[in-house]
Design a protein around this motif. Structure first.
Motif, PDB file in Angstrom:
ATOM      1  N   ILE A  23    -114.173  61.103  75.661  1.00  0.00           N
ATOM      2  CA  ILE A  23    -113.817  59.731  75.309  1.00  0.00           C
ATOM      3  C   ILE A  23    -112.472  59.450  75.953  1.00  0.00           C
ATOM      4  O   ILE A  23    -111.511  60.197  75.741  1.00  0.00           O
ATOM      5  CB  ILE A  23    -113.702  59.544  73.786  1.00  0.00           C
ATOM      6  N   THR A 123    -117.536  57.324  76.540  1.00  0.00           N
ATOM      7  CA  THR A 123    -117.062  56.027  76.056  1.00  0.00           C
ATOM      8  C   THR A 123    -115.688  55.758  76.637  1.00  0.00           C
ATOM      9  O   THR A 123    -114.809  56.627  76.603  1.00  0.00           O
ATOM     10  CB  THR A 123    -116.969  55.979  74.517  1.00  0.00           C
ATOM     11  N   SER A 152    -120.538  53.822  77.351  1.00  0.00           N
ATOM     12  CA  SER A 152    -120.286  52.637  76.536  1.00  0.00           C
ATOM     13  C   SER A 152    -118.817  52.242  76.650  1.00  0.00           C
ATOM     14  O   SER A 152    -117.973  53.034  77.106  1.00  0.00           O
ATOM     15  CB  SER A 152    -120.651  52.900  75.074  1.00  0.00           C
ATOM     16  N   GLU A 154    -115.625  50.322  74.469  1.00  0.00           N
ATOM     17  CA  GLU A 154    -115.123  49.774  73.203  1.00  0.00           C
ATOM     18  C   GLU A 154    -113.840  49.006  73.491  1.00  0.00           C
ATOM     19  O   GLU A 154    -112.918  49.530  74.124  1.00  0.00           O
ATOM     20  CB  GLU A 154    -114.864  50.903  72.205  1.00  0.00           C
TER      21      GLU A 154
END
Length: 315
Positions: A23, A123, A152, A154
């Motif tokens: 991440i 992410t 993804s 965020e």
């Protein structure tokens, strides 16, 4: 925390050693202020939930310095300072991407695929105003599309305090205006400088207030000229003090470059050549020219007393 320096395109060795599920919070993060901490903290929390490393990707040198856009004057947190702060936030890996004119011309797709997807980023965590790629052509929505379902994205909303969003530009503005209280509030900690103690003109010693003259170790944002209550870390301990940042107008004229002189309270050791950390706790007054040396001495004595009271109350 590991620090890994990256250049584009990524080498086979880098990919072999560091690619994998992770991440990553992406941004310049100059200041590592409370808004940045909200972005980075989200990456650290999500990484722990998913059982993968948390990482921060930042860029060095500062893009504004490389591209000569705007009046770049320095960093709020040069790289060594940024590394310490990020480690303190629980980050596992810091990617320092070499920013150059050639790198600035990468398309959003080249950056997303060649850097993020190649590293195996699961992410990407970004701020609400995140831009990337040549001339800032990419935004968070485009990054999500370029993730091709493998990565993804965020988006973290702005961090607000006192009715306004916390930003590096607001911190610089506060420092320039002598509003150290506001700058420190937005940072979430005292503004910090690092330097090496060098030989000065030794004038302070002759008037009863010896000072440590600092040569800063990096290109910092320089606060307003004036007198500050400070805490200095030297030889393994924190010492209260008072710092004059300015051009010493009582003694000299037509000097442009400011000097940083720290008088440490109740301290009398030879520290030439030592590294010193200086935390700016409170702005006491602007720098000014005094009609006589005696009036200057009286003011320095008053400043030292003021600094001592401020620092004793802010422990």
């Amino acid at each position: 925390m590991k620090t890994i320096h990256l250049t584009y395109p990524l080498s086979a060795g880098i990919l072999r050693e560091h690619a994998g599920p992770q991440i990553v919070a992406i941004g310049q993060f100059d200041g590592v202020h409370q808004g940045h901490a909200s972005v980075i903290g989200s990456a650290v929390r999500l990484a722990r939930q998913e059982g993968v490393p948390s990482a921060v990707m930042t860029f060095h040198p500062h893009p504004k310095d490389v591209m000569k856009k705007g009046n770049y004057e320095g960093s709020l947190t040069p790289l060594p300072e940024k590394q310490e702060l990020l480690a303190g936030l629980g980050v596992d890996v810091l990617y320092v991407v070499e920013f150059s004119e050639a790198f600035s011309k990468l398309s959003p797709q080249e950056f997303a695929v060649g850097m993020l997807l190649s590293l195996g980023v699961r992410t990407a965590i970004v701020g609400f105003d995140f831009r990337f790629g040549h001339k800032g052509a990419g935004d968070a929505k485009m990054l999500r599309e370029l993730g091709q379902g493998k990565m993804s994205v965020e988006i973290i909303p702005p961090f607000e305090q006192g009715g306004g969003k916390v930003s590096s530009s607001e911190i610089r503005k506060a420092l320039h205006g002598g509003d150290l209280e506001q700058a420190n509030r937005l940072l979430g900690r005292p503004y910090r400088l690092r330097g090496v103690v060098i030989d000065g003109d030794k004038r302070g010693r002759t008037i009863g207030f010896p000072t440590a003259n600092l040569r800063l170790l990096d290109q910092y944002v320089v606060p307003a000229k004036g007198v500050y209550a400070v805490r200095s870390f030297i030889e393994g301990e924190w010492i209260p003090g008072v710092m004059n940042l300015g051009v010493k107008p009582t003694f000299q004229e037509n000097v442009a470059a400011p000097s940083f002189e720290v008088h440490l309270l109740d301290f009398d050791r030879d520290i030439y050549g030592e590294q010193m950390i200086v935390d700016l706790v409170s702005y006491i007054r602007p720098e000014r020219k005094f009609p006589s040396i005696q009036e200057l001495i009286a003011q320095i004595r008053s400043d030292a007393e003021t600094a001592g009271k401020i620092l004793s109350l802010s422990k």
